[in-house]
Structures are given as C-alpha cells and as structure tokens.
Motif scaffolding. Structure first.
Motif, PDB file in Angstrom:
ATOM      1  N   SER A   1       0.831  -1.206   0.000  1.00 52.07           N
ATOM      2  CA  SER A   1       0.000   0.000   0.000  1.00 52.07           C
ATOM      3  C   SER A   1       0.863   1.252   0.000  1.00 52.07           C
ATOM      4  CB  SER A   1      -0.926   0.005   1.210  1.00 52.07           C
ATOM      5  OG  SER A   1      -1.854  -1.047   1.149  1.00 52.07           O
ATOM      6  N   VAL A   2       1.895   1.265   0.858  1.00 48.81           N
ATOM      7  CA  VAL A   2       2.770   2.438   0.948  1.00 48.81           C
ATOM      8  C   VAL A   2       3.555   2.621  -0.351  1.00 48.81           C
ATOM      9  CG1 VAL A   2       4.759   3.416   2.152  1.00 48.81           C
ATOM     10  CG2 VAL A   2       2.946   2.303   3.451  1.00 48.81           C
ATOM     11  N   PHE A   3       4.091   1.506  -0.892  1.00 51.67           N
ATOM     12  CA  PHE A   3       4.852   1.588  -2.144  1.00 51.67           C
ATOM     13  C   PHE A   3       3.975   2.105  -3.283  1.00 51.67           C
ATOM     14  CE2 PHE A   3       6.032  -0.262  -6.218  1.00 51.67           C
ATOM     15  CZ  PHE A   3       7.358   0.113  -6.332  1.00 51.67           C
ATOM     16  N   LEU A   4       2.787   1.530  -3.413  1.00 56.38           N
ATOM     17  CA  LEU A   4       1.894   1.925  -4.498  1.00 56.38           C
ATOM     18  C   LEU A   4       1.486   3.390  -4.345  1.00 56.38           C
ATOM     19  CD1 LEU A   4       0.639   0.631  -6.978  1.00 56.38           C
ATOM     20  CD2 LEU A   4      -1.348   0.039  -5.596  1.00 56.38           C
ATOM     21  N   THR A   5       1.243   3.819  -3.104  1.00 59.35           N
ATOM     22  CA  THR A   5       0.892   5.223  -2.868  1.00 59.35           C
ATOM     23  C   THR A   5       2.031   6.138  -3.285  1.00 59.35           C
ATOM     24  OG1 THR A   5      -0.520   4.584  -1.021  1.00 59.35           O
ATOM     25  CG2 THR A   5       0.151   6.889  -1.132  1.00 59.35           C
ATOM     26  N   GLY A   6       3.263   5.766  -2.903  1.00 57.10           N
ATOM     27  CA  GLY A   6       4.411   6.578  -3.289  1.00 57.10           C
ATOM     28  C   GLY A   6       4.582   6.650  -4.794  1.00 57.10           C
ATOM     29  N   PHE A   7       4.389   5.513  -5.462  1.00 55.38           N
ATOM     30  CA  PHE A   7       4.511   5.469  -6.922  1.00 55.38           C
ATOM     31  C   PHE A   7       3.484   6.385  -7.588  1.00 55.38           C
ATOM     32  CE2 PHE A   7       2.968   3.540 -10.887  1.00 55.38           C
ATOM     33  CZ  PHE A   7       4.138   3.541 -11.640  1.00 55.38           C
ATOM     34  N   VAL A   8       2.239   6.294  -7.150  1.00 63.30           N
ATOM     35  CA  VAL A   8       1.173   7.096  -7.754  1.00 63.30           C
ATOM     36  C   VAL A   8       1.351   8.576  -7.395  1.00 63.30           C
ATOM     37  CG1 VAL A   8      -1.321   7.479  -7.798  1.00 63.30           C
ATOM     38  CG2 VAL A   8      -0.411   5.154  -7.787  1.00 63.30           C
ATOM     39  N   LEU A   9       1.758   8.839  -6.161  1.00 65.02           N
ATOM     40  CA  LEU A   9       1.957  10.222  -5.739  1.00 65.02           C
ATOM     41  C   LEU A   9       3.059  10.881  -6.553  1.00 65.02           C
ATOM     42  CD1 LEU A   9       0.873  12.209  -3.592  1.00 65.02           C
ATOM     43  CD2 LEU A   9       2.761  11.490  -2.124  1.00 65.02           C
ATOM     44  N   MET A  10       4.182  10.193  -6.734  1.00 62.14           N
ATOM     45  CA  MET A  10       5.284  10.766  -7.507  1.00 62.14           C
ATOM     46  C   MET A  10       4.909  10.916  -8.982  1.00 62.14           C
ATOM     47  SD  MET A  10       7.486  11.579  -5.369  1.00 62.14           S
ATOM     48  CE  MET A  10       8.700  12.103  -6.569  1.00 62.14           C
ATOM     49  N   SER A  11       4.135   9.967  -9.511  1.00 61.53           N
ATOM     50  CA  SER A  11       3.668  10.099 -10.894  1.00 61.53           C
ATOM     51  C   SER A  11       2.822  11.351 -11.053  1.00 61.53           C
ATOM     52  CB  SER A  11       2.866   8.866 -11.310  1.00 61.53           C
ATOM     53  OG  SER A  11       3.658   7.709 -11.303  1.00 61.53           O
ATOM     54  N   GLY A  12       1.919  11.565 -10.085  1.00 61.98           N
ATOM     55  CA  GLY A  12       1.081  12.755 -10.147  1.00 61.98           C
ATOM     56  C   GLY A  12       1.899  14.032 -10.083  1.00 61.98           C
ATOM     57  N   LEU A  13       2.850  14.095  -9.168  1.00 62.23           N
ATOM     58  CA  LEU A  13       3.691  15.290  -9.047  1.00 62.23           C
ATOM     59  C   LEU A  13       4.538  15.497 -10.299  1.00 62.23           C
ATOM     60  CD1 LEU A  13       4.853  14.941  -5.334  1.00 62.23           C
ATOM     61  CD2 LEU A  13       3.178  16.551  -6.245  1.00 62.23           C
ATOM     62  N   PHE A  14       5.024  14.401 -10.883  1.00 59.00           N
ATOM     63  CA  PHE A  14       5.848  14.501 -12.090  1.00 59.00           C
ATOM     64  C   PHE A  14       5.060  15.118 -13.246  1.00 59.00           C
ATOM     65  CE2 PHE A  14       7.130  12.528 -16.138  1.00 59.00           C
ATOM     66  CZ  PHE A  14       8.430  13.009 -16.231  1.00 59.00           C
ATOM     67  N   PHE A  15       3.851  14.610 -13.479  1.00 64.85           N
ATOM     68  CA  PHE A  15       3.078  15.122 -14.605  1.00 64.85           C
ATOM     69  C   PHE A  15       2.539  16.526 -14.324  1.00 64.85           C
ATOM     70  CE2 PHE A  15       2.890  10.571 -15.703  1.00 64.85           C
ATOM     71  CZ  PHE A  15       3.340  10.670 -17.003  1.00 64.85           C
ATOM     72  N   LEU A  16       2.260  16.847 -13.079  1.00 65.41           N
ATOM     73  CA  LEU A  16       1.893  18.220 -12.761  1.00 65.41           C
ATOM     74  C   LEU A  16       3.073  19.154 -13.015  1.00 65.41           C
ATOM     75  CD1 LEU A  16      -0.251  17.937  -9.499  1.00 65.41           C
ATOM     76  CD2 LEU A  16      -1.024  18.522 -11.791  1.00 65.41           C
ATOM     77  N   GLY A  17       4.284  18.692 -12.684  1.00 60.23           N
ATOM     78  CA  GLY A  17       5.468  19.496 -12.956  1.00 60.23           C
ATOM     79  C   GLY A  17       5.668  19.716 -14.441  1.00 60.23           C
ATOM     80  N   LEU A  18       5.470  18.652 -15.254  1.00 57.71           N
ATOM     81  CA  LEU A  18       5.589  18.809 -16.701  1.00 57.71           C
ATOM     82  C   LEU A  18       4.574  19.814 -17.238  1.00 57.71           C
ATOM     83  CD1 LEU A  18       6.176  15.238 -18.193  1.00 57.71           C
ATOM     84  CD2 LEU A  18       7.792  17.115 -18.011  1.00 57.71           C
TER      85      LEU A  18
ATOM     86  N   GLY B   1      -2.561  -5.159 -10.451  1.00 59.79           N
ATOM     87  CA  GLY B   1      -3.524  -4.471 -11.309  1.00 59.79           C
ATOM     88  C   GLY B   1      -3.370  -2.967 -11.262  1.00 59.79           C
ATOM     89  N   TYR B   2      -3.266  -2.401 -10.048  1.00 60.92           N
ATOM     90  CA  TYR B   2      -3.075  -0.962  -9.907  1.00 60.92           C
ATOM     91  C   TYR B   2      -1.762  -0.516 -10.559  1.00 60.92           C
ATOM     92  CZ  TYR B   2      -6.920   0.304  -6.750  1.00 60.92           C
ATOM     93  OH  TYR B   2      -8.152   0.590  -6.218  1.00 60.92           O
ATOM     94  N   LEU B   3      -0.687  -1.264 -10.294  1.00 63.21           N
ATOM     95  CA  LEU B   3       0.620  -0.892 -10.826  1.00 63.21           C
ATOM     96  C   LEU B   3       0.598  -0.887 -12.352  1.00 63.21           C
ATOM     97  CD1 LEU B   3       3.352  -0.190  -9.490  1.00 63.21           C
ATOM     98  CD2 LEU B   3       4.074  -2.527  -9.954  1.00 63.21           C
ATOM     99  N   GLY B   4      -0.028  -1.911 -12.916  1.00 62.86           N
ATOM    100  CA  GLY B   4      -0.129  -1.966 -14.371  1.00 62.86           C
ATOM    101  C   GLY B   4      -0.957  -0.822 -14.932  1.00 62.86           C
ATOM    102  N   PHE B   5      -2.064  -0.497 -14.242  1.00 67.91           N
ATOM    103  CA  PHE B   5      -2.920   0.594 -14.720  1.00 67.91           C
ATOM    104  C   PHE B   5      -2.171   1.917 -14.738  1.00 67.91           C
ATOM    105  CE2 PHE B   5      -5.505   4.200 -13.223  1.00 67.91           C
ATOM    106  CZ  PHE B   5      -6.280   4.408 -14.352  1.00 67.91           C
ATOM    107  N   PHE B   6      -1.547   2.286 -13.625  1.00 71.37           N
ATOM    108  CA  PHE B   6      -0.872   3.580 -13.560  1.00 71.37           C
ATOM    109  C   PHE B   6       0.356   3.616 -14.471  1.00 71.37           C
ATOM    110  CE2 PHE B   6      -3.271   3.840  -9.553  1.00 71.37           C
ATOM    111  CZ  PHE B   6      -3.824   5.102  -9.707  1.00 71.37           C
ATOM    112  N   PHE B   7       1.036   2.490 -14.611  1.00 69.13           N
ATOM    113  CA  PHE B   7       2.193   2.456 -15.504  1.00 69.13           C
ATOM    114  C   PHE B   7       1.756   2.663 -16.957  1.00 69.13           C
ATOM    115  CE2 PHE B   7       4.948  -0.128 -18.298  1.00 69.13           C
ATOM    116  CZ  PHE B   7       6.120   0.605 -18.165  1.00 69.13           C
ATOM    117  N   LEU B   8       0.705   1.964 -17.377  1.00 67.80           N
ATOM    118  CA  LEU B   8       0.244   2.097 -18.758  1.00 67.80           C
ATOM    119  C   LEU B   8      -0.297   3.496 -19.028  1.00 67.80           C
ATOM    120  CD1 LEU B   8      -1.476  -1.364 -19.284  1.00 67.80           C
ATOM    121  CD2 LEU B   8       0.604  -0.546 -20.380  1.00 67.80           C
ATOM    122  N   GLN B   9      -0.971   4.094 -18.033  1.00 68.27           N
ATOM    123  CA  GLN B   9      -1.448   5.461 -18.227  1.00 68.27           C
ATOM    124  C   GLN B   9      -0.274   6.435 -18.365  1.00 68.27           C
ATOM    125  OE1 GLN B   9      -4.259   6.887 -18.869  1.00 68.27           O
ATOM    126  NE2 GLN B   9      -5.524   5.065 -18.740  1.00 68.27           N
TER     127      GLN B   9
END
Length: 897
Positions: free
Chosen positions: A182-199, A365-373
């Motif tokens: 849960s913590v790993f997946l949250t960190g992954f999604v959180l950093m993805s969100g911050l990365f794309f907001l930064g872009l 499933g979550y990891l695959g979804f966010f990675f593909l997006q």
C-alpha cells in the motif's frame, strides 16, 4: 486480506469452531460460521447469560433478524465464539479487520484489542478503522472470543469481513507485506502525479497531464487510507470523521478527474453531454460528503459503485474507439482501462462479500494501470515532439524558399550593379548591401544545416579528394578577407599527408571555412594560422589534425565549456559588435562528430584562441574524378547516346527540357502524362525518366508505381516538381523514384543529377553558340531564363514568345473559373503557370502562387482566396507589356547577331 487457502475451510456451528485437525503451518482459517450473538447488548466476560441467538458471520445487521424481526444498520451487539485448537507447536495470531466503526475484543476474558470506543449511545461511541494483529495465548486448547460492536455513524453495521487465525510469523509477514505494498503503491502514484503536474507547469499546454496528475494525487489517498489502512496505523490520531470523509470524497473526485482526463485525452471520441453528466454526478456525490453526516452519505456508496462501473465501461468504449482510429497512445489507454475494470471488479466483489481477492492481485492491477497510463502520456509527448519537429522541418523548408528567392535576387542584382558606372558613395553602399546579403544567406544556411543535422537528413559523402588541394582552395577563398583586415594568413600542411583520401570534402570545407572566418573576424591585428598534420596512419586509414590559431580577442575560461552550444557566443558584447548567430561552432562540432572526429578549443583573453580538430579518413589510391563539364557527351551502357523520357504536360516546360537536354547531348522523347509514359516504356528503351508530379490522366506518383510494379522496370526516375518541400521529396522516394530536382532547374544542376545515372565520355564536345550581352529590362529580368537555357538567346525568345501567346487565354480561364467558384480549376491553372513564372524571374508572382496553393489546400475563406486571385491576375497582366518589350529586345539582338 486473506491468503489463499489450500484446504477446505471449517465452519463454526452454534458458537463452536472445531480446529483440532487443522495444521496451521500449512493454512490459515477464517473464523466464519454460526456465532452466538446478543443484539442490543454490550456484554462483558463472565457476565450472567441472557437471551441470545445464532447468526452467520460475516453478515450485516441489515441482512440479519433478531427474534424474527429485521434489524436496522445502527445499534450495538455482542458476538461470542469458542474455538477448539490442536496441540500447538507454533504460535498463533488473530487478524481482526476493520469493522466499519468501533469494536472491543476479549480473548479468554481479557481485553485483547479495540478500535475506537464502542458504547450504547451515539454520543459516546467513537469509531475508528484499523486492521490489527493479535497474538493468542501460548497455552490451552480452547479460546473464547467475545466481540463488542457498536455502530451509530455508518450506514453499514455488522461484521463485513471474517477474522483470520494463523501461524504468527505468516500472519505478521502477510500484514506487513500488504501495508508495504500500500505504501509503495501510494508513493509510486503520488510521484507520478507530481511529475506530470510538474511537466504541465512548465508548458501549460497538454491538459491531459494536468488532469492525470490531479487524478493520481487524489486517488493516492485511497491506496493508503483504505484497507489495510496503513495510513491509520502510521497516524492513529486522525479522527474517524475526517478519515471517512477523505475516503469517500477521494473516490468521487478521482472518478470525476478520470472522466475529464479521458475527455481531454481523446476529445473527438467522447460525447460532451455524457462527460458533463458524469462529472456533475461525481461532484454532486462529493458535495454530499461535505454537507451530510456519515450516517447519510455512506448510504450513497452503493448507487455510486453502480455508476462507477458504467463510467469505467464508457472509458473502455472511448479507448476502443480511439484505438480503432489509431489515436496516439490509444493501445496503452485501452489496456490500462481493462486492468482498471478488472481491479474494480475485484474490489466490488469484496465490498459485496462475494469473493476475497488477494492483495497482490490488486497491487499488480493498480501498478499496471498507472504504468500504462503514464506510457499514454509519454507516448503523446513523444508524438507531439515528433509532430513539432516535422512542422519545424516543413517550416524551415518553406522559409528557405521564401527567404532565398528574394535574397538571391538581391545578391544577383547587386552583382550586376557592380559592373555599372557608380560613384564612390554608391559603390560603398552596394558593398554593404552585398555583405549584408551574404551574411543573411550564411545565417539561413546555418539554420537549415542545424535542422538537417537534428533530423538526421544531412548525408555524408565518401569520395576521393586531395587534402592539399582542398586546403589550397580554402586559402585562396579566405585570403582576400584576411588581407582586407591587414592580417597575415599562414597555412602549413604536413608533407607526409596521403595524396588522396576518402571522405566528404564539402563538409570539411564547411568546417575549415567556419573556423578560419571566425578567427579572422575576432582578430584585429596579428595573424591567423592554419596547420594540417598527420597524427596517425595505418595501412588503410589516416587521422588528420587541423589546428586554427589566431591572435584575436580570446575567451574567458568560464565560456569555453559552452562555446559549442547552439546560439552561444562569448558574451553580449561579442554578439552586438561582431554579429553572428552562434550556430557556426555548433555545426562544426556536429559535422566533426558525424565524421568520427572531435573538436576542442583553448583560449586566453586578449591573446587569442586555438581550435583543434581531428577527423579520420580512409586512404585510397583512386585518383579524383574530374569535374564533368558540358563538353562531355553522355553514353548509355551499350555505347549509344543516352535516351531520356521527359514526362511533362506543360508546353513551355517541354520546350525548355528538350532544349536543355539537347545541349547536354541527350536524345529526348516527350510524354504528356503518366499513361503516355507507360506506353512509351512498354515499346521503347529509355535510360532515364524525368517525371513531373502533377499531370492530367495519370500523375507522376501513380505512373512511377506502375513502372515499378506493372512494368517491373528499374529505369532511373528523377522527379521534377515546382514544390521543394521535404515531405514531397519523401513521397517521391516512397513512390519508387530515384532522385528529385526542383523546377525551374538550372542547366548545371540538371547535369549534376543526370551524371549520377548516366555514364559519359569526352569524345564529342558540344560547341557553344556565341552569347550576346543582354541588358536588363526595367521591371522584368530575363537573366533567370537565360541561365536556364545556358544563355541561348534564340531559345529564350522562343519560350518567352510562347508564354506571351498562351497566358492571356489562361488568365481568362482563371477569371471564368473564379466566377464559377471552381477553385480546383484555378489551382490547376496557376500550378501550370508556376514553373514558367519562376523561370522568368517573376519572384513576387511565384510567391503569390505558393500562397494561393496553400490557401486552396487549406480550404480557406473564399473571400480571402478571391482577393489573392484578383491580385495575381492583376500583377501578371501588368507584367505582360514589360515582357513584350523584353521579347522585342531579344529578337532584335538575334537579328543583329
């Protein structure tokens, strides 16, 4: 979340669960079945018995009965279960999941765990969500569980998930793994969100990045704030009233953002009204979380879950449409949404008590979804970048034409004026004009070279050439510039250099001219030295070092690491005082590296700079091929005169091609369209085909494909077109053509291209006719036409006369087509006139044709096109009298000769 069970699960019967035969080293057991329970009571251990019944767990109160009466979702209850255990060799632990609000658990009469504070009133009950792991007593073969449960705040009261009993180590590892995921997946999604907001923050262009970033940030709470409630274990002080609102509102807002993201990703494949309705419903649900107590807004989760399934199904439909229409990144979107649909199906089945999916299934499933997006947006970014590069390439190709055309005219007329009698002030002004024009042409060429290098479209030749001759030629070119500044130019060449090497003399010349020109430009007094040495040599290769040193202004040490960067100069003073764009050294570095070499610089302020360059070359014994002149007669492979098939529908272009090719010694046949060319090729043998692109009956592309497929012919085909865009060049090559020459072509340029596909000998020189000097006629220049026909005055007069005969009728056809709103006919007519107009040097009219063709192709406003047509017709009519005067002058000169 439960682990997979290998054996059949035992069930409790009338408050007793017999586990004496269970091997806890092999499996874990859910404490499911018939529990003894007491409705509306919070019993304590050892309390006198009272009325009880048996009920199945897990089960909601709303699905239960007490004394044959249906129960509400709110109230209090106590559950009791006696568990019979086997003789234990391993310690056991009990996992207690979240139970919606508040509970207290007693084991063998002692309180073992609690979550919140269960009481008999809503005012004093304090709910909390958590997943807990409790160690069982190490001794005894029977344990008694007493569970107090109170719910006044949530829509769903009762036990929704079973407790799980298992070996302590396995249970602890399982819970720790679930929370870690849960913590790993949250960190992954959180950093993805911050990365794309930064872009997005850097460009504010790609809206999908904004919405996807916000979606990731919003949904990240659900990954850590719901089962197994890792956030609540990390921060137990968070009030339940806040955490429950965050859990619900994060879901509603995340779905709304995902809907908006889908619409912004593929706007042409979504329906605006459906998107607005979906978003509005999500926001309405979110508002209920803010304004209503939990007892009410938690009741709305079931209908929203139904809507969510519809939302995800619609997203799958949208991505399927996008995939079928080959939208950028659609295949990743479709795959990711399929994964999301699977994940939510598992979550819903757990929510409604149908199945208990493994945490690892949801994690993958979550990891695959966010990675593909993320891949979707990355693919879109790369796609947009490639489109921008293509647009840049097209823009540069267009601009090269638009800038070079008037610039060549400026340089040409200024060169003609130099031969005229001028006073000192006029000569000085003319000198400044030519200098500025040459500088501008250099800048344009540098920009185009950079674009070609970036696109990988700058070809390198590998031909024999002499380093000594090349260096002598460069010295001759650059010496007058040095002499004008009273500088000494010293060129030293290693006498041991090979006589002939294989390489690209054009690019080496470009590099050395750039370095020497810079050295002279930045040197006020002293000398510029060029030294060419052999550094290393093998049997078939040599490494050559070129050193250019000056006594100029030099550069500061902090500038040197960046001097080869694009648009970079030493300082602002250098740019203002000496000019330039800062592209030259970047081109030098790129050209050197493309040839397997390198370049570096050393410099001392006010003492000078030294540029050192090394390039490897292959050594060859082949002599250099002499430059082919017009006195070389072309011969085919069998020794016969080369036969050329010219496929061209315009009469002036036909005559021009016939005359030029005749002067070059070729036998020529004219075909007026692609179909006629196919007929000629079926019945006769031709060595080269010059193919126009736009023709009636059959265009050049179709004819070429037919030649390559139907006729199975490999005859060299050279495209001739008035367009010179990179895209058209690529289309010609893709259609099967071998080369490309723009119209109107110069005789030297046509000869150069033809020599690539035809052999020649020097046996039959072509004699040249005497050329009479032609004075420029005011308002009209005959020079471009004369250059096209190798100064054949008689033939130039013939072409001009033919143009003057047919142009009035063509102008009348344009005006007739304009009145009939036949834009296609107008486009065809002006395209037919394009090459003769360019040949006659009518630059403004040529540019106007280019603009008109672009406007017609883009289907611009009719009024705007009409204005351009009127302007074109008016300008061409005004030029006709001047051309008549020029024709009379030519005819007079012919008679005089």
């Amino acid at each position: 979340m439960p682990v997979a069970q290998a054996q059949e699960q035992p069930l409790a019967h009338q408050g007793v669960l017999d586990l004496k035969t269970v091997d806890f080293t092999q499996q874990c057991v859910e404490l499911a079945g018939e529990w003894k329970w007491y409705w509306h009571q919070l019993r304590l251990p050892n309390q006198p018995e009272s009325t009880f019944e048996y009920t199945s767990l897990p089960q909601l109160w709303a699905h239960s009965t007490w004394q044959q009466k249906k129960l509400p979702g709110q109230g209090v209850a106590t559950y009791s279960l006696r568990v019979l255990l086997p003789s234990r060799s391993v310690p056991l632990s009990l996992e207690v999941p979240d139970l919606n609000t508040a509970y207290r658990l007693f084991i063998n009469g002692r309180e073992a765990a609690h979550s919140g504070n269960p009481t008999t009133s809503s005012e004093t009950t304090q709910p909390r969500w958590s997943t807990q792991l409790i160690s069982l007593p190490a001794t005894g073969d029977t344990i008694t569980l007493l569970l107090q449960l109170a719910n006044f705040q949530h829509a769903k009261g009762g036990v929704t998930k079973s407790m799980i009993l298992g070996e302590s180590g396995r249970m602890a590892s399982k819970l720790a793994l679930e929370q870690a995921m849960s913590v790993f997946l949250t960190g992954f999604v959180l950093m993805s969100g911050l990365f794309f907001l930064g872009l997005f923050a850097f460009s504010f262009m790609d809206r999908p990045m904004l919405y996807y970033g916000l979606f990731c940030l919003t949904y990240s709470y659900r990954l850590i704030g719901t089962e197994p409630y890792a956030l609540h274990n990390l921060l137990p002080q968070i009030p339940w009233s806040i955490s429950v609102r965050l859990e619900y509102i994060s879901l509603y807002l995340a779905i709304a953002l995902f809907v908006i993201y889908t619409q912004s990703l593929y706007p042409k494949d979504t329906h605006p009204r459906i998107i607005k309705a979906m978003t509005g419903l999500c926001l309405a649900f979110a508002v209920t979380v803010l304004v209503l107590p939990p007892i009410y807004f938690t009741r709305l989760m079931d209908p929203f879950l139904g809507l969510m399934v519809i939302y995800i199904g619609y997203a799958v439909y949208v991505y399927w449409k996008a995939f079928r229409k080959r939208r950028p990144g659609a295949r990743f979107s479709l795959a990711s949404t399929g994964l999301l649909l699977t994940v939510f199906s598992l979550i819903l089945s757990q929510y409604f008590g149908l199945t208990s999916p493994l945490m690892i299934e949801l994690f993958v499933g979550y990891l695959g979804f966010f990675f593909l997006q993320s891949l979707v947006l990355a693919f879109r970014f790369a796609y947009a970048l490639n489109e921008a590069r293509y647009t840049e390439k097209q823009f540069l190709a267009n601009m090269s034409h638009e800038i070079r055309t008037p610039l060549n005219a400026i340089l040409g007329f200024s060169e003609m004026l130099e031969a005229a009698p001028l006073n000192g002030e006029q000569k000085e002004s003319l000198h400044y004009i030519r200098t500025a024009g040459k500088n501008l042409l250099t800048i344009v060429n540098d920009i185009l070279d950079i674009a070609k290098i970036e696109a990988g479209m700058l070809p390198l030749e590998s031909i024999p050439f002499s380093l000594n001759l090349l260096v002598d030629s460069i010295r001759t070119m650059i010496l007058p510039v040095a002499t004008d500044k009273s500088l000494s130019l010293v060129v030293e060449t290693d006498p041991t250099l090979p006589a002939v090497v294989l390489g690209d003399p054009t690019r080496l010349t470009q590099i050395l001219l750039n370095l020497l020109s810079n050295a002279i430009k930045f040197t006020k007094y002293g000398q510029v030295t060029a030294r060419i040495d052999k550094v290393a040599e093998t049997a078939d290769s040599v490494r050559v070092r070129f050193r250019v040193q000056d006594t100029g202004i030099g550069m500061a040490p902090d500038i040197l690491p960046h001097i080869f960067d694009r648009f970079r100069q030493a300082n602002d003073f250098t740019t203002r005082y000496y000019g330039g764009t800062g592209l030259g050294l970047s081109i030098v570095k790129s050209l050197a590296e493309m040839q397997g070499g390198w370049v570096q610089v050393s410099s001392v302020p006010d003492q000078g700079s030294c540029f050192t360059l090394e390039i490897p070359y292959k050594v060859t014994t082949d002599v250099q091929e002499p430059t082919v002149g017009l006195s070389m007669e072309p011969l085919s492979a069998d020794g016969q005169q080369v036969r050329i098939l010219v496929v061209e529908d315009n009469l002036i272009n036909q005559k021009l091609a016939l005359q030029v090719l005749k002067r070059l010694g070729y036998l020529t046949q004219i075909a007026e369209n692609g179909q006629q060319a196919l007929d000629y090729l079926q019945t006769g043998k031709y060595d080269v085909v010059l193919m126009d692109i736009q023709m009636p009956v059959m265009d050049g592309y179709t004819a070429t494909r037919q030649i390559r497929t139907t006729l199975q012919s490999n005859v060299p085909i050279i495209a001739m077109t008035a367009h010179a865009l990179a895209s058209e060049r690529e289309q010609c090559l893709q259609a099967g053509m071998n080369d490309f020459i723009p119209k109107p072509f110069q005789i030297e340029e046509l000869q150069r291209v033809m020599r690539k596909y035809t052999p020649s000998t020097g046996k039959s020189p072509v004699t040249e006719v005497a050329r009479a000097p032609i004075k420029p006629v005011a308002g009209f220049s005959i020079e471009p036409l004369l250059r096209s026909v190798d100064n054949d005055v008689a033939f130039a007069a013939e072409l001009l006369d033919l143009f003057l005969q047919q142009t009035p009728a063509e102008l009348a056809q344009i005006e007739q087509a304009q009145s009939e709103r036949n834009i296609a006919a107008i486009g065809s007519l002006i395209h037919t006139q394009k090459v003769p107009i360019r040949t006659f040097g009518l630059t403004q009219l040529s540019q106007l044709i280019d603009t008109l063709e672009k406007q017609i192709a883009a289907q611009k406003d009719a009024a705007e096109i009409d204005a351009l047509i009127n302007q074109y017709v008016s300008m061409l009519k005004n030029e006709l009298p001047t051309m008549q005067v020029a024709l009379a002058s030519l005819q007079k000169d012919i008679v005089t000769d």
